[in-house]
Scaffold this active site. Structure first.
Site, PDB file in Angstrom:
ATOM      1  N   HIS A  61       0.845  -1.190   0.000  1.00 33.77           N
ATOM      2  CA  HIS A  61       0.000   0.000   0.000  1.00 33.77           C
ATOM      3  C   HIS A  61       0.883   1.243   0.000  1.00 33.77           C
ATOM      4  O   HIS A  61       2.097   1.168   0.222  1.00 33.77           O
ATOM      5  CB  HIS A  61      -0.915   0.034   1.234  1.00 33.77           C
ATOM      6  CG  HIS A  61      -1.989  -1.009   1.215  1.00 33.77           C
ATOM      7  ND1 HIS A  61      -1.744  -2.336   1.483  1.00 33.77           N
ATOM      8  CD2 HIS A  61      -3.312  -0.928   0.959  1.00 33.77           C
ATOM      9  CE1 HIS A  61      -2.864  -3.022   1.402  1.00 33.77           C
ATOM     10  NE2 HIS A  61      -3.839  -2.197   1.077  1.00 33.77           N
ATOM     11  N   LYS A  68      -0.207   4.537   4.563  1.00 33.04           N
ATOM     12  CA  LYS A  68      -0.969   3.516   5.295  1.00 33.04           C
ATOM     13  C   LYS A  68      -0.048   2.879   6.318  1.00 33.04           C
ATOM     14  O   LYS A  68       0.892   2.158   5.975  1.00 33.04           O
ATOM     15  CB  LYS A  68      -1.538   2.459   4.345  1.00 33.04           C
ATOM     16  CG  LYS A  68      -2.390   1.417   5.059  1.00 33.04           C
ATOM     17  CD  LYS A  68      -3.084   0.502   4.072  1.00 33.04           C
ATOM     18  CE  LYS A  68      -3.883  -0.581   4.784  1.00 33.04           C
ATOM     19  NZ  LYS A  68      -4.890  -0.022   5.712  1.00 33.04           N
TER      20      LYS A  68
END
Length: 451
Positions: free
Chosen positions: A317, A321
């Site tokens: 990600h 994140k």
């Protein structure tokens, strides 16, 4: 009688047998069977016959030879009808969505190609794609003039106000754009961190004021009083998940929790005690949720089917994140039910952009927003392997799912449903009645699941 004066011919002097008037039944019968000019000429001899009589007889003969077409029944006058034409250029769903459909619809897009393998390791590498969708626009025109048609003006969801907390983040902004396109009312208030307090975010023609943690309760209560149909959407940070949920439950406002992380058991307990309506899901992408649902069904129907198999999990990600993917944890729990031994701390989290490009194969333009998951199963003797993968570029898939969750939750609140806590699988089951979600223009999405 003087010489040269024409002799008056009296009617009684005319030999009617020689004149052969057209009223003779036999002659009329012959005349009806012959249509050439010679027959008509013979019928009116001799030349001294009365011209008026001859004319009348000729007309009578012609009518008998060429009867006029039967009269058509008279039709009522056609009412004046205004003709309308609808032009729609749209991205949906499905949704359409419930969106307007017309013969002039134009959908321009390029098919997303399948992914190819990288040479650096056994992972799936996506090709660069260009997925174009035209923004939603509709107009209504009539023969008497042109009238602009706003899809929000008669939308059944226009009364649903939505407050997006975390609007300074990319996910929050994507949700606001999708909600505005769907016709929801964006409340110009949002919650953020202390350092974001006082900031103004301009989106979709609105100026959204961000408030810090210190004034949240009074602000939310005031907004909820002004908008009694309010639905809150939370895309903040994992550290604030439980505090935010407690605030929403204390005020009594329904909410969609899209933020991952936090204490999920405590989150559900808080909602259960307050009886507030909510949709809680670590994954808002409907297609990914459908894949997860299929995994859960397989785990329930075939427990232990993969006993002895080893599992490797990789999830990549954007660097912002901070926590491990909730979707990855959910899918791993399904593999555990299928007999696979795996600990959550064995998940390989990749957040380094260089590794994401070179090893995982993330397109550089999506380093700031992507979700690549890979699950690799290997049999004990190394002769059989299974691979499950889903890759997402961009955020539109989550924004669409969030809008559907808002519509779903508002429907449950209005109907006073007995059940209060829902997830995205519940939303999927009723997706057909919600209409197609709106795709946010200019965002690229790629999702693939391989078995």
């Amino acid at each position: 009688m003087p010489a040269g004066e024409p002799k008056e011919v009296k009617k009684e002097d005319v030999d009617l047998d020689d004149a052969r008037p057209l009223s003779d039944a036999n002659t009329l019968s012959d005349a009806r069977q012959q249509s050439d000019a010679t027959t008509l000429t013979k019928l009116v001899e001799p030349s001294f016959a009365n011209p008026t009589l001859v004319k009348q007889e000729m007309l009578s003969s012609l009518r008998s030879l060429f009867p006029p077409p039967p009269l058509q029944p008279s039709l009522p006058p056609r009412p004046l009808v205004k003709r309308y034409s609808i032009q729609l250029n749209a991205a949906a769903s499905s949704k359409m969505g419930s969106l307007l459909k017309a013969s002039s619809n134009v959908f321009q897009f390029e098919k997303v190609p399948f992914l190819a393998r990288s040479k650096t390791r056994q992972v799936i590498v996506p090709k660069r794609v260009a997925f174009r969708l035209a923004p939603v626009a509709s107009s209504l025109s009539a023969s008497t003039g042109t009238v602009q048609h706003d899809p929000k003006s008669n939308s059944p969801d226009i009364a649903i106000p939505i407050m997006v907390n975390g609007c300074t983040g990319k996910m929050g902004k994507s949700v606001i754009k999708a909600a505005d396109s769907a016709g929801l009312h964006i409340v110009p208030v949002s919650f953020g961190s202390e350092k974001e307090s006082g900031q103004t975010v301009e989106l979709c023609g609105k100026e959204i004021l961000v408030h810090g943690p210190s004034e949240r309760e009074s602000i939310l209560a005031s907004v909820f009083q002004e908008y009694p149909n309010l639905v809150v959407v939370d895309y903040t940070v994992p550290a604030t998940v439980n505090d935010n949920a407690e605030l929403y439950c204390k005020v009594g406002v329904p909410f969609v929790m899209g933020t991952t992380g936090g204490d999920r058991d405590q989150l559900h307990k808080t909602v259960e005690e307050s009886k507030v309506y909510t949709v809680i899901s670590p994954q808002m992408g409907k297609q990914v949720v459908a894949f997860l649902a299929a995994m859960e069904i397989m785990a329930e129907q075939f427990p232990g089917a993969f006993s002895g198999y080893s599992l490797q999990v990789m999830e990549s990600h954007q660097t912002s994140k901070l926590d491990t993917s909730g979707t990855a944890k959910a899918i791993i729990s399904c593999f555990q039910k299928l007999g696979v031994s795996f600990d959550m701390d064995q998940i390989q989290m990749i957040r380094d952009p260089k590794q994401q490009v070179e090893m995982v194969g993330v397109p550089e333009e999506h380093l700031a927003g992507h979700a690549f998951h890979l699950y690799h199963l290997t049999s004990p003797d190394q002769t059989v392997s299974f691979e499950f993968q889903h890759n997402v570029c961009g955020r539109s898939i989550y924004a669409e799912g969030t809008v559907d969750a808002v519509l779903f939750l508002a429907k449950k609140v209005k109907s006073k449903a007995d059940k209060r806590i829902y997830n995205m699988i519940d939303v999927l089951r009723e997706a057909g009645t919600l209409g197609a979600a709106v795709v946010v223009p200019s965002q690229k999405t790629e999702c693939e699941a391989r078995w």
